[in-house]
Design an enzyme around this catalytic site. Sequence first.
Site, PDB file in Angstrom:
ATOM      1  CD  GLN A 173      71.653 187.806 126.596  1.00  0.00           C
ATOM      2  OE1 GLN A 173      72.622 187.115 126.900  1.00  0.00           O
ATOM      3  NE2 GLN A 173      70.449 187.277 126.422  1.00  0.00           N
TER       4      GLN A 173
ATOM      5  CG  ASP B 298      74.911 182.800 122.011  1.00  0.00           C
ATOM      6  OD1 ASP B 298      74.762 181.947 122.905  1.00  0.00           O
ATOM      7  OD2 ASP B 298      74.613 183.998 122.155  1.00  0.00           O
TER       8      ASP B 298
ATOM      9  CE  LYS C 187      74.670 183.918 128.229  1.00  0.00           C
ATOM     10  NZ  LYS C 187      74.249 184.775 127.137  1.00  0.00           N
TER      11      LYS C 187
END
Length: 294
Positions: free
Chosen positions: A96, A119, A52
């Site tokens: 994450q 997200d 990312k």
Amino acid sequence: MKLIDGKAIATQIKEEIKAEVAAILDADMRGPHLAAILVGDDPASQTYVASKEKASREVGMTSSIYKFSDKVAEKELLEVIAFLNGDPEIDGFIVQLPLPKHIDVDKVICSIDPSKDIDGFHPENVGRLASGMEGFLPATPAGIVELLRRCDIETEGKHCVVLGRSNIVGTPMALLMSRKANPGNATVTLCHSKTANLKEICRSADILIAAIGQQEFVTAEMVKEGAVVIDVGIHRVPSKETKSGYRIVGDVAFDEVSEKCSFITPVPGGVGAMTIVSLLLNTLKAYKGKISTV
Ligand code: NDP
């Protein structure tokens, strides 16, 4: 059979994002800034967060990683999230997953400001998706929709079977395919481990999306002639033929299924390539949302 080249499409979208970011920077404005919180040393999570960061740099965005040991207290994590929520220089961030067991994942997700939730996991964004309202879409399903759009694959009136009902992939995927939109307007069946007659249901699919985390689970006998097959799965299989000592396969038995279908995503180079690009698109969207209210 046509291969859906996720890698090529992702490269093309990255170029589009790069041009947009360059125009922002050329206008002497602050550029988009994406952050990631990484807890522990899970190799897959580390690789994903590093990818990312690399992708953000490639398109000219600023990227920050906040790293913590797997012993980090939940309170400390929540404080960092509160800091990122309040930092006007951060447009969007992700935490994450997975997180260590002593941390309440739901609490963490709910503490993210929905307008920075790139997200798309916060219940407000999930609710927005379910209600057909504008919001942040989870990266993997959003990437799949973009692949369908860019490959001109008709979804309206089609029977779409989604294998897997996770919050990250299967459930939002089913919502996206059934929403009043293009791509969308499909008749959707969402399958899981308790589904009866799974093979028959799969065989009736015009579009089959496999996200069950079972290596090469979907075989040719489960696929209708001419179906579109999207493979979300990622599995490492030991291999003597590669330098790394492993190769990557998906939830679909590619060789036999590709003989039967009209379109298929390869693994690697299909869905996976699009996931990070979707995150960049969400960051840009978060940035623009903020800029327009300034
Ligand atoms: P989860 O393990 O969270 O969910 C798997 C789902 O599949 C569950 O709903 C489960 O049912 C269902 N399932 C499992 N076995 C069967 C079976 N035999 N028959 C029917 N249903 C079954 O997985 P994720 O959604 O997180 O990920 C799925 C796959 O996609 C994984 O391989 C993962 O690595 C990959 N992935 C790839 C991404 C990418 O960018 N390409 C991003 C995210 C994931 P139940 O709910 O009943 O347990």
